[in-house]
Scaffold this active site. Structure first.
Site, mmCIF file in Angstrom:
data_model
loop_
_atom_site.group_PDB
_atom_site.id
_atom_site.type_symbol
_atom_site.label_atom_id
_atom_site.label_comp_id
_atom_site.label_asym_id
_atom_site.label_seq_id
_atom_site.Cartn_x
_atom_site.Cartn_y
_atom_site.Cartn_z
ATOM 1 N N LEU A 141 -3.163 17.118 4.808
ATOM 2 C CA LEU A 141 -3.919 16.323 3.837
ATOM 3 C C LEU A 141 -3.462 14.869 3.817
ATOM 4 C CD1 LEU A 141 -4.138 18.828 0.840
ATOM 5 C CD2 LEU A 141 -5.905 18.309 2.520
ATOM 6 N N GLY A 142 -2.153 14.639 3.944
ATOM 7 C CA GLY A 142 -1.618 13.285 3.872
ATOM 8 C C GLY A 142 -1.932 12.424 5.070
ATOM 9 N N GLU B 178 -7.773 -0.082 10.585
ATOM 10 C CA GLU B 178 -8.864 -0.021 9.610
ATOM 11 C C GLU B 178 -8.299 0.404 8.254
ATOM 12 O OE1 GLU B 178 -12.771 2.916 8.960
ATOM 13 O OE2 GLU B 178 -11.382 3.234 10.622
ATOM 14 N N ASP C 164 -0.159 17.017 13.877
ATOM 15 C CA ASP C 164 0.361 16.866 12.516
ATOM 16 C C ASP C 164 -0.787 16.688 11.529
ATOM 17 O OD1 ASP C 164 2.358 16.828 10.597
ATOM 18 O OD2 ASP C 164 2.734 14.667 10.780
ATOM 19 N N LEU D 214 0.800 -1.221 0.000
ATOM 20 C CA LEU D 214 0.000 0.000 0.000
ATOM 21 C C LEU D 214 0.836 1.275 0.000
ATOM 22 C CD1 LEU D 214 -2.800 -0.990 2.579
ATOM 23 C CD2 LEU D 214 -2.952 -0.978 0.077
ATOM 24 N N GLY E 157 7.661 7.121 7.002
ATOM 25 C CA GLY E 157 8.537 6.997 8.154
ATOM 26 C C GLY E 157 9.295 5.674 8.097
ATOM 27 N N PHE E 158 9.254 4.941 9.205
ATOM 28 C CA PHE E 158 9.932 3.647 9.274
ATOM 29 C C PHE E 158 9.076 2.510 8.718
ATOM 30 C CE2 PHE E 158 12.374 5.243 13.257
ATOM 31 C CZ PHE E 158 13.281 5.892 12.434
#
Length: 583
Positions: free
Chosen positions: A151-152, A102, A148, A30, A34-35
């Protein structure tokens, strides 16, 4: 097995959660952040599909990294709200930490923004109400700051419901007077009190929400510049402009209420839910999934700017009662010119993407690089079936959601939606009308019969039949991309949709590739119905296969041919405009 950079061992395809007595099968990739790498996980007992975040322990060697991950898990697992991504479980083995969540099949609002650009006020109202409800829950029920919001980090599930996610920077507030000092956030969304380190609380999420709302309406963040230093300077001065030709008074009022430099005067999430922009304008019950790539069909009344009873709140560094003015005068653009400009932007975007990939992807690889994959940039629509009946009527095609379109020989277009009832029709002048298969103007009676014929033919003869989708809320707002143009050669057929995507199907190999200028992505359509999407810029760095390079070269020839046709249209339009203004 799958292996990514930074992993000493591959990620297993079967993943046992011994703590909860569950076993997962790792499916499609997907994306990453980050990590973590993220995959579809399938519960082998129930068949349920969840999102599985996988973090290699080799990347969690420092104590503060482990503590940060454990804090994110501890905070997220306490949250239960319709507008927050649901936490399912967390577990680990000797090599990886796993988090199941989810799944949000419609990706994030960042992809929506890239595909659509500025949205309509009813859409922004629909989205901002859900963001406000999620924030109200975090702030007032859970005493938590997200810190934070962008949009993302706002995801969209299969029902077009927004979900706040990614709680890696979230924190709890233990008393009303507590202020956090950590410098955190994303540049375009960060609040001034974080930058000046004066201490912050819930108000930073309201600031970020103001940046989000502005971006959705205007098409770019309010403080964005090419320089991080200048962006931060504008944030500290609260220096931005709301274009009054695209943002109505009530929307402007809400934005300025959130983007107050002084956090004490900033609107709260609870107050936001009561603001007239959210309570008095047209609010769709649900948006159709087509809204991810095409503007919904709203009536003129639904599209009317929401007015306001409140005075506009001036930006902090402007004199009291000074209205916001755009630097550019309002110019009414001819609809044909606007449509051709959109085609020009798309075709130039396609050409530049393909040209850059051919020139820059100098490394030849035996297979396409997994690190260049970006499933979130997969097309919302592609053409799954087509039939060329242009010797009599035109070309018919079926989109991946089982909706059907026809580009008739007389240059009119019709679309029958996935519910096999709703229709949209474009005449030769691209004037759009909407009706149903059972209630339509008599002038289009033959075309209604023909599109139904095309649908039945494709279902019966090309692939296994796709059943009509069950009617659902939002169907009446749905608009579909239409077929701009098409042509076929001895080796392939090229189909260019109005959302900018160009699809090329090769006859002999049965390979299909979709090129998207807005996402700057290249998608391979697999025989089993799955997709594999790559970002062009990553292919430029990592390399491509010889086979893909040849396909890109061929697609570039197709784009050049579309360009030639567009240039003729533009020339005819300039001639028309000159004739219209002659005295």
């Amino acid at each position: 097995m799958s292996r990514h950079r930074g992993e000493s061992v591959p990620i297993p395809t079967t993943i046992p959660d011994t703590q909860n007595g569950v076993q997962y099968k790792r499916l499609h990739y997907l994306g990453k952040g980050g990590f973590a790498k993220c995959y579809e996980f399938q519960n082998t007992a129930t068949g349920e599909i969840v999102a599985g975040k996988v973090v290699p322990k080799t990347l969690l060697t420092k104590q503060h990294q482990k503590e940060k991950m454990m804090q994110e898990i501890a905070l997220h697992k306490t949250l239960t709200h319709k507008n927050v991504v649901m936490f399912k479980s967390s577990f680990q083995d000797s090599n990886f930490v796993y988090i199941t969540l989810e799944i949000c099949k419609k990706q994030s609002m960042m992809e929506l923004h890239k595909r659509r650009g500025p949205l309509t006020e009813p859409e922004v109202r629909y989205y901002m109400k859900q963001i406000a409800e999620g924030m109200d829950y975090l702030h007032n029920t859970m005493k938590m700051i997200h810190r934070d919001l962008k949009l993302g980090n706002i995801f969209i599930n299969g029902e077009m419901v927004l979900k706040l996610g990614d709680f890696g920077l979230a924190t709890r507030i233990n008393s009303p007077d507590e202020r956090k000092k950590t410098l955190c956030g994303t540049p375009n969304y960060i609040a001034p009190e974080i930058l000046i380190k004066s201490g912050h609380s819930f108000e930073v999420d309201m600031w970020s929400s103001g940046c989000i709302m502005y971006t959705l309406l205007v098409g770019k963040p309010p403080f964005e510049t090419s320089s991080l230093k200048e962006t931060y300077s504008r944030i500290k001065r609260t220096e931005y402009v709301i274009p009054e030709d695209t943002v109505g008074p009530a929307a402007s009022n809400l934005i300025t209420s959130m983007l107050k430099n002084n956090p004490k005067t900033r609107i709260t999430a609870t107050e936001m839910l009561e603001h007239e922009f959210l309570t008095e304008g047209y609010l769709p019950k649900r948006l159709p999934s087509s809204a991810l790539t095409v503007r919904p069909h709203f009536t003129e009344r639904q599209m009317t700017f929401n007015t306001t009873k409140k005075p506009l709140i001036a930006v902090d560094n402007l004199p009291e009662n000074e209205d916001f003015q755009s630097d550019m005068p309002m110019v009414k653009v001819d609809p044909t010119t606007r449509r051709l400009q959109k085609k020009r932007d798309d075709i130039d975007g396609l050409y530049n993407m393909l040209q850059d990939t051919i020139l820059n992807a100098v490394r030849v690889l035996p297979e396409m690089p997994e690190d260049a994959e970006h499933p979130a940039s997969s097309p919302v629509y592609w053409i799954s079936k087509w039939v060329d009946y242009s010797d009599k009527y035109g070309i018919g095609f079926m989109l991946c959601d089982n909706s059907v379109g026809v580009l008739f020989n007389d240059a009119t277009r019709a679309m029958l939606h996935a519910n096999a009832n709703n229709m949209q029709y474009l005449d030769k002048e691209f004037q759009e009308s909407f009706f149903t298969k059972n209630d339509f103007p008599q002038a289009v009676k033959k075309k209604v019969s023909l599109i139904d014929y095309f649908r039945k033919y494709m279902n019966e003869h090309l692939l296994k039949a796709g059943a009509a989708a069950a009617p659902k809320d939002g169907d009446e707002l749905s608009r579909l991309p239409y077929l701009r143009t098409w042509f076929r050669t001895r080796t392939a057929i090229c189909l260019w949709l109005s959302n900018g995507s160009m699809q090329v199907n090769w006859f002999e190999s049965h390979e299909k590739v979709v090129f998207c200028p807005k996402m700057k992505s290249i998608t391979m359509l697999k025989q089993d119905g799955s997709t594999q999407t790559f970002l062009a810029r990553k292919l430029n760095t990592l390399g491509i296969t010889n086979s893909m390079k040849e396909k890109i070269k061929y697609a570039k020839q197709m784009v050049r041919k579309c360009r030639e046709g567009l240039e003729q249209e533009e020339q005819q339009n300039r001639q028309r405009m000159r004739e219209n203004i002659r005295p």
